[in-house]
Structures are given as structure tokens and as C-alpha cells.
Design an enzyme around this catalytic site. Sequence first.
Site, PDB file in Angstrom:
ATOM      1  N   GLU B 270       0.820  -1.215   0.000  1.00  0.00           N
ATOM      2  CA  GLU B 270       0.000   0.000   0.000  1.00  0.00           C
ATOM      3  C   GLU B 270       0.852   1.262   0.000  1.00  0.00           C
ATOM      4  O   GLU B 270       0.565   2.221   0.710  1.00  0.00           O
ATOM      5  CB  GLU B 270      -0.960  -0.007   1.197  1.00  0.00           C
ATOM      6  CG  GLU B 270      -1.947  -1.167   1.156  1.00  0.00           C
ATOM      7  CD  GLU B 270      -2.952  -1.181   2.303  1.00  0.00           C
ATOM      8  OE1 GLU B 270      -2.640  -0.654   3.374  1.00  0.00           O
ATOM      9  OE2 GLU B 270      -4.047  -1.736   2.102  1.00  0.00           O
ATOM     10  N   ASP B 349      -8.657  -8.855   3.651  1.00  0.00           N
ATOM     11  CA  ASP B 349      -8.327  -7.897   4.700  1.00  0.00           C
ATOM     12  C   ASP B 349      -9.401  -7.855   5.774  1.00  0.00           C
ATOM     13  O   ASP B 349     -10.115  -6.862   5.872  1.00  0.00           O
ATOM     14  CB  ASP B 349      -8.134  -6.502   4.079  1.00  0.00           C
ATOM     15  CG  ASP B 349      -7.532  -5.505   5.065  1.00  0.00           C
ATOM     16  OD1 ASP B 349      -6.973  -5.943   6.078  1.00  0.00           O
ATOM     17  OD2 ASP B 349      -7.626  -4.299   4.807  1.00  0.00           O
ATOM     18  N   GLU B 377     -12.553  -2.910  12.451  1.00  0.00           N
ATOM     19  CA  GLU B 377     -12.606  -2.065  11.247  1.00  0.00           C
ATOM     20  C   GLU B 377     -13.784  -2.432  10.347  1.00  0.00           C
ATOM     21  O   GLU B 377     -14.530  -1.556   9.915  1.00  0.00           O
ATOM     22  CB  GLU B 377     -11.288  -2.196  10.481  1.00  0.00           C
ATOM     23  CG  GLU B 377     -11.280  -1.401   9.181  1.00  0.00           C
ATOM     24  CD  GLU B 377      -9.938  -1.473   8.466  1.00  0.00           C
ATOM     25  OE1 GLU B 377      -9.007  -2.136   8.983  1.00  0.00           O
ATOM     26  OE2 GLU B 377      -9.812  -0.867   7.387  1.00  0.00           O
TER      27      GLU B 377
END
Lengths: 653, 653
Positions: B270, B349, B377
Site C-alpha cells: 500500500e 483484509d 474495522e
Amino acid sequence: METDQAWLPTAAFRAVGSRHTLVHGTGPLVDTVHRELAAGCGRFGGSVVRGAEGGGSCDLVLELGGDAEALGDEGFTYAREVGRTTVTAAGQRGLLYGLFHVVRLGEEAFHGERAQEIHRPTTALRMLDHWDNVAVHPVMGQVERGYAGGSLFWADGWARGDLERVRAYGRLIAACGINAVAVNNVNVHETEAHLLTDRIGEVADIAGALRPYGIRTHLSVTFAAPVVLGGLPTADPLDEAVRAWWAGATARVYEAIPDFGGYVVKADSEGRPGPFADGRSHADGANMLAAAVAPHGGTVHWRAFVYDHRQDWGDRTTDRARAAYDHFVPLDGEFAPNAVLQVKHGPMDFQVREPVSPLIGAMPGTRLAVEVQATQEYTGQQRHVCWLGPMWSEVLRFRPEEGVSVGELARGGLVAVSNVGDDPFWTGHPLGQANLYAFGRLAWNPDADPGAVLDEWIGLTFPEAPERLVAGLHDVLDGSWRTYEKYTAPLGVGWMVQPGHHYGPSVDGYEYSPWGTYHFADRDGIGVDRSAATGTGYAAQYAKPWAELYESPETCPDELLLFFHHVSYGHVLKSGKTVIQHIYDTHFEGVEEVEEAREVWASLAGLVVPARHARVTELFEEQLRSAREWRDQINSYFFRKSGVPDAHGRRIY
Amino acid sequence: METDQAWLPTAAFRAVGSRHTLVHGTGPLVDTVHRELAAGCGRFGGSVVRGAEGGGSCDLVLELGGDAEALGDEGFTYAREVGRTTVTAAGQRGLLYGLFHVVRLGEEAFHGERAQEIHRPTTALRMLDHWDNVAVHPVMGQVERGYAGGSLFWADGWARGDLERVRAYGRLIAACGINAVAVNNVNVHETEAHLLTDRIGEVADIAGALRPYGIRTHLSVTFAAPVVLGGLPTADPLDEAVRAWWAGATARVYEAIPDFGGYVVKADSEGRPGPFADGRSHADGANMLAAAVAPHGGTVHWRAFVYDHRQDWGDRTTDRARAAYDHFVPLDGEFAPNAVLQVKHGPMDFQVREPVSPLIGAMPGTRLAVEVQATQEYTGQQRHVCWLGPMWSEVLRFRPEEGVSVGELARGGLVAVSNVGDDPFWTGHPLGQANLYAFGRLAWNPDADPGAVLDEWIGLTFPEAPERLVAGLHDVLDGSWRTYEKYTAPLGVGWMVQPGHHYGPSVDGYEYSPWGTYHFADRDGIGVDRSAATGTGYAAQYAKPWAELYESPETCPDELLLFFHHVSYGHVLKSGKTVIQHIYDTHFEGVEEVEEAREVWASLAGLVVPARHARVTELFEEQLRSAREWRDQINSYFFRKSGVPDAHGRRIY
């Protein structure tokens, strides 16, 4: 780099600067006229004298003293006889606009003969609203919806100490006819609220820098000021203490800025405080502020951007497009003479294509101002070329009722949300300057031909340009709004943007949101039924013939079809294409048109100042990338949903 | 309010604090054991003595001196004979864990007889990774993906001066078996880079606060440190100067923190810098850092979260799920013994449902750590009750190859991204504490029954709770992960979240993005074909029997169907329902289950401390609002796309 000279490059003063000019009259704006001429003559060898009637040797006379009745404060006459050009104005502003008229004409002003013409603006107030924050906002930054760097006026919580660029800005916008500026964001946050009271001195400094160019300064204020600044328990507009507080605060504003223009207010809109809290109407709120500024000759601009921004997307009976009309038309006749209702040109929010707001034309007893958006929030954010002149011209020439155009109905003024920042090119994208210029010129004369305004801008900004450059610039800009429309949201549907920042495509980005901005696409069709017969009834807010025209998908113009109707993908447009094929075709075409414009621009290298050429070249890369992203997402989305293949077998993912 | 005591309330020490205890052995952690007991005895009237073998009057003996071979540093034996409970450990950590074992048992530890049991963690490293920033990040804030306030360690650019809460935190997590903490975000920004060098003193202070509870401190570092901190022209891992720089910097770290755990590195992931810039492999990068920490007994945790985050969404041959395997399996056997490859439990993820990463089990020559996400998350952001014990247990008990579970394969450790902040309840949502506790206990024993762990947490956190409270808490938490799955993304498809912050539904939010996270829903069907026969080939990354099972939609488990296959909305699941009806049913059911859980919680008022009850009650309102939003959006989206009505005629917008 140095700040770009935009449409007032040194060479623009060559013609007038090489002549002999007499300036007759006195006053601060006459001084400005003289100063402009003296600077031009200093460069190009002419001369300028002031005072008494001059001898026969003058090429140009600029004189104060025309017919005040016929010309008003801002009009002027223009004539050329026996080798002399004469501009006569009744007011100082008129003289300044007359000078810039001569500058625009260039050499043409000094040849041949010309019978007297009267030039006078259609609209008395031609205003730029800056959505500039004083303190950097954590989400919105220094300039809300700003794409040209920081603010001209404010930096990091305070007014800029150096106002040189503010002066240069005033000069530029006066040259295209602007006469008012609101210096702060309509969303008035905590810091900005204080500009009204203890920080009015900073506003006064800015007003002082703009005044020599005939520009009055306005201020956005929070309706809650009596509470947040005055310590009062209420902001109720009918409360005597509240009225007294505003009267006192306003008197102090005028002590600091005697020619202060007035207040801009966003109330009961997107969470801003307003009169609803106390059960009062918008007219109550606006009139209370109008009463405070009236003794000083000020005006209140009360924004009509009022709607439910916490809508239930599952409820198809609520229609945001109806909101401004529903809120304000019942109040027609109730607003004070110096209270102006400021209406966005479309019923939604500055989409690339909207119908004209039905509110305009429906409030004969109210002074309306019409607001357009020069800052390209939904039209490419000054990374895309999108010349808005044709869109604004369509709006201003639209006739809600027989005979009277929007431009004429806007008795309270024409307002643009500014696209300017502290960027060296003023507008981020150098070609975005054309929008700022066009707004000023169309505000002065809403009937002007936008193509002619574009060519005027090209002629001034690129003086002595070879024909190839002029033609190339015209090509790149002239159709750019329709190109942008093609590769973005089709047929008036709007809103297919990324939420929050509004850049780039997201077909469903606002579809399941509380903002009232939906397309209702399903596997069979798309669009919002706003007919009176089967939909939200919005179409009936228009007068005839529009109400009838919009009511039926058979008569509704193609470009607004999905704004007014939910139709199948197979629905055949007036163009003969189906809706789905129109979507595919326009998206492929739009990208091709950007590719072509980029090629044209590339061919102009060597004819344009390198820094300017490089900036636009770089931005074209982003525009093309973004246009392809739009094309691919929109086409894929609708192909996946409709299952209808492209008639031409092009690649859809 | 005061900080919540979580699973170590005062009453948890009642049993041991009212007994007579002998502590035998010396060392700082033995001191900690003694201090804990002394505090308990101070409250509950017992006594604790140290030193020589005690007399017959003791109820409990905690002694250092067991079989080091059998117990290691962290194991202990537990037995109860002739009225005396005995804990024996070879290492100090073992003695501490033995104490907390006795605390967990409570009164049960002091009744009856118990033959000697050996307790020893399956996994040597049980770690919490804090994604805490030192300087507040403009987008990500103080804690990246943090939903529990600020950081325990850092505030506004510096280490907190008062480390009392860090000490309390160390005590809490030691009590559930954690022995390592990484104190900063794996995305190492400019300020945080300096923790490695000139700001190591701040890390040393935190390490000092955690050390008395047997917790080693780790640091996330940037691979570019030699450039950004050392002024070298390169970070090439094979460059001698770079290696020397890391060796020197690491030696200074160990001077400051002699028991420093090692580095955590997110490289070439990333946008983070990594060895690819110099044409080196991940093994080159990891081994270079491993060499730097090896002389000091340290470990490098090298994250395997490497994929193309600038993918072309129109290209269906690229599959992010394949990336970690494709990148790392060819490197098996090349990593140094003290280099640990840290793998997320699923290939994407931390979605609510993913298959286990095929990388786990495919690298027998590499020490792997498996990473789970305690911070919610994608599972409700600590505004929703979502107890993750069952999900983690499924992962840890999964057997990539015959006989060996993920829990056993994680020789390099089990790691959770922390869900803790400076919130008084530690985890924002008071019931989120159960996730933190469960992670520690499952890391110690991956085979543990999650339901038993949940009840253990309830018993400790709500001591002396009436049966109705115990049953209510169990009800609210036990099925909450599956409930969350029901009202969010169906059948393993994942990713239907708002981009950026990842809270709330947006079916197409990531569909046309470069992140590699797609569902490919069209009017006919949905899902990603990852089969070897017709898809991306991801299914073939598994060993048998999984490769075969996942390859066919006929054998693929329902809950992962859309992860592995693109099927029609009419495809019939093993459950007997069609895919589309499953989507509708689960979304209605999910909301109903939240409504029921909220009712259960409401019925527990009066049995729970008011502040805690009120916080959860308030959060249930938001969870229910959000669950309904999920239900309505997901159902509307798929109804509009498929055109298939709900078999039960329920309201879909």
C-alpha cells in the site's frame, strides 16, 4: 512564478496607452481611471491629462457628466466622431467601466466613426461569493469547494497582511463588470462569525483594497450571531433585544465600512441556524436583518437553498427539487425591499445539467438574485476544461413566463460562487479564467452571445495571438461543457459523483444517502418521476408552457429526460437512440472529444507562454484519465444493470 | 469516569486474596506476583509470604523451580493436594501466568483435589499490534482504525508522560496471556520513524511500564529508515552501508531496551517503501533486518500484506486474493530463523467472512505468524456488538493440511491488531473487551472452545453475577458475529462498505476502485470466480481437500460461495434457498437478531453498573439504526438489480 495577468496583460493597454487622453471629473474612481491610463501611457508612449475641457489634440475623452437618469451610476455612452473617442458617464463607476470598454476594443476604439451607444448593465448587482474560510476547516480546508489554492483574503486564521493581490483581483473583476464581493463562506464557522464584530477591521482592510475599483464588500454572517457573539439567549428575529443587537452591530459595521454592501445569509440550510428554531419564517429572518442594514443603504442576500438534507431515501414522495419553491413561494410579497432572495439557478445544486429553478418567475413580489457556480465543484474541479458560458447563457435567456428572461427577472442581482484562489493562475486551471470573465460579462448583459464573450476573453488574454491560436483556444473551450456532460451523468440525471469531495464517478454514491439525490436505476430503467400525474409533482411548479412540456416524456427535452421521468433503457429519445445506447455513445464520444481537445492544445505549444501551456497540458492528462474512468464506470454500471450490449460492440467491462 | 477494571475487577481477587499464600523465588516478575497477591490480601484479609519453603498453613504455593524442559519459560504446573494448591513454574513468566490461572479459577482453586496439570502456551509469541500514531494523522487520526478514543501510549506528537494506564493495560493483557506489544502503527509516518533513533527513549519508557507483566515491546519501523533517518542514498538491503546502519541503530535500541522484542515491518505494501525499489526480494529485506536484531535475541515480523493496490478494475485476471501466496511461497526456506512472516488470517483484509489464507500451510520452511484484527474495522467499529471469538476459533482450528491446524502452524506467533484506546472502557464498546480477552486466551490455546472463553470472560468481568445476567450476556455476545454477517455482506462476498472509513453499507463503494475488492454483481448474478477451471485460479492455491472443495460451487460451503464463484441469483444453496432469497432472509433476520439482543440487554438494567449499561444501550441504538440501513440498502440494491421479489413479500424499497 509571478501572478498571471489574466485578461489584463500589459499589451491590452497598448492601444489606449499610445494615445492622448483627457480625463474630466473628480473622485476616487476617476483617480483610478487616471492611474490606469497613466500606467498604460508610461509603457506605450501616450499621455493623459486631467481637468478642464481639453483641446482638439486628444484621441480619447473620458468625462463625468452624462444624463444620470439614462445612465445611472454604472452606465456610460460611447461614441467616436471626427477622430475622437468619447466616453461619458454620470457616475464614477460608469467612467471606470467605460475605460475598460475602450481597453477591450483596443485599436478598434480609435478608427472610423461610431454613433453614440449607451452601455448600461441589465443587473445592478453583479457579485462574487467567496466560500473562503478564515480558519482552515478540518474537512473543507481554507476555501470550501475551492480548487485554486488558498484564499486571496485569508490565511491560517487571519486576513492576509499584504493586500496587493486583493487589489489586483479587484482590478481584474471590475474589468469584466463585477461590482460586489462577499469575502467569506456562507457556512459561517466559529472564527468567521467574529468578522461581524471584533474582527470587522480585517474586513474593512479588504474593502479598502477593493473600493478603488468600484467594488462593494459584503459579509456572510451566521443567523445565530446574537447568541454566539452577543450572549443573548435567543436569535429569534422578532425578539426586540435581538433586533437591537443586530442594529447596533450593523451600525458598527458601517462605521468601519461606510459603503458596506450587506449580509449574505445561509439559514436553516444543511444544518445552519435560522429562524425555524423560533417558529419564525424565512421572511421574518430576512426582514429583521434587512431592517438592520436599511438605514445604511445595505442589502440582505438570503439564500433559498433550503431542503431536507436528512431525507429517507426509501421515501419516494419527498423531492428535494421541490423544496425551494415549496418553502419560499408562499412568502412572496413578504420580503422587505432591501431583502433579496438568492436562488441557485437549478433546483438541485449546480449539476452539469439541471432545469431552471421554478422559483425564478414564481415570486413576482420578491427581489430575486440568481446564483451560479463558477467554482467547478460538479464540473471538473478546475482539473477539467469546462467552459460554463453556454450553460449560464441558457439559464439567463430562459423565459419562465412569456417574454421575461431569467436575466431580467434577477432584479436582486446575479451571483457566482468564486473560482479564484491564491494560485498564480487565479483559477487553478488557467482556462478556468474564462468562466470568471464570462460570468462578469453575462451578468452585465445576460443576453450576450457566449461565443462572442469567449472570443473577447481570448482576444484580451492572448493579445496579438495568431489566428491558429485563437481558433485552437475557441475549439478547446467552446464545446467543453457539453463534452463534460457527455462523459459524466447522462440526460439530466446528475449526482453520480463520489460522495464528499464530489470528484470522479460513483453511480450509487448518493443513491442510498439522506441527501435527496437519487437516480432510481434498476434493471429495467432509470430516472426520477417528477411529473404531476404519477410522480412528485415537481413539473407542475413551472408555469406554462414548461409545466406541460416537462410533464410528458414525449415532450420533455432529451437532456432533461431523466430529471423529470423514470423511463426504460429501451425508451427512444428524440435523437432516435435508446436511452441505453445514448449512455454508451455519449460516454465514448465524450472521451474522444477530450482526446481531440488535448491534441489541439498540444498543437498550440510555442504559441502560449510555456508555464501556462505546461500547466494545461498536465491537467489534460488528468482530465483524460478521469474522463476514461467516468466512461468505463458509467458504461459498466449500466451494462451490468440493463444487460443490453453496445450496438457497436465497443469494450465495456 | 474512572477507568473500567475489565476482567480484573477487585472482586476477581477475592478468593486468592482471602487465602494464605507462599511465593517462592526471586526476580522482577516474582515481585509482580507478590505485589498482586499483597494487594488482594490487603483487600480481602489473606496473607502472602515470600522466601523459604513455607509451613503447612499455606493454602497456595507459587514456586519457581519446575522442569525447564517440560515447562519452558512460560508454562506452569497446577495441582491441588491435601488442601493446598501449588503452582510451579520454571520461569518467572510462568509463575505470573500461574497466578492469573488461580485468579481465574477463583474459589474453585481452593476446593477438592486436582491431579497435576501442565499448562503451556501453544504459541510462544502472543502479540498485540497497535496501529497508534505518535503525531495525529490528518486522515487516520491518533489511532489508525481505532474506535476507542486516543492512544494509550501517545498524545499529540509525544509519548504520554503518565504511564499509569500503560501499566494497567500490561496487567490486563498479561492476565489473558499476551506477552508482546508493538507500540506504533505499521504505517510509519515521518514523526514515528524517529522512534527508532532519537526518540527511542520514549519507547523505553513504555517498555519499562510493560516489563513487570512479562511483556516485551516491539517497534514498527520504516524500511526507508537508512534514507530518512540515516541520510544514506539508498535503503538497499544488500548494501553494506545500509546493513551497518541498521546494525548500529539496532545496537542503540538494545542499549535503551535490553529485552526489546524486535521490529514489525510493512514493506512494499500500500505504498510503503520496501526492497522492491532496489530489485531485492522480501527475503532479502527481512533477512537484513533479522541480521541486525539477531545478536540481541530479537525478531523481525515481516508482514505478508503485499498486493497491487492500483489494480485496473476492468481486468478480471488479476486477483488480490492470490497476491500474498504468489509473492511469498516462492521464497519459502529463504527467511532467516528469526524472521517471521506475518500473514493476515484471510487472503483479503479482515472481512467478516473470508477463507483461511492459503499461504498458511504452504510455507513449511518459514516461521509464520497469523494476524487477526481485534479492532473492528470491518465488523462494526466498536459501535456494534460483534464477538469475534468464534471466527478466530474457526481460523485457528482450520487444518490447511491433514492433521495440523493453523494454531499449530503459527510457529512465529499469533498477533491481533489492538482494539484498545484511552477510552474509559478500553475498547469503546464495553463488550468489545471480550474480543481482546478472547484473543489472548485463544493465542495461548488455539484449541480452546470459544464459548467457554466467553463464559470465562463473563465470569471474571461480572463477578458474582446472577444467572440471569450470565445467560443474558452470553446471549447477546455468542451469536453476534453471525448476526453481523447476516445484515452486512452475504456469502463471503465482502467489501460492501463505505470507502475510506469502512463504516456502513455501500454495495458499489469499492466496485470500480483500484483496490482489487469486487463483487461483479450484474442483473444475472454475483460473485468472484476464483476457480482454477474458469476463474483466477486462486482455489488451486490450497492443498487438498480444500482445493477440490472450493473449486466447485456444488461443494463450496455456502458461507464462502460468492468468494469463490460467480453464480446466478437463482442458484440454490445447500440450505435449499436461492442466493437472492438468502440475501433477503439473512438481512431481515440480522436486524431482528439485533432487535432481540437489544431487548435482552435492556432487561439486564439493574444488574450491570449503570455507566456500563447506559453506554451499551446507547450503542445498541446506533447498531440497530446501522443494521436497518444495511438491510435496506443491500436488499434494495439486489432487488433493483435482480428484479426478483422477496418470497415473503416484505418491504424492499
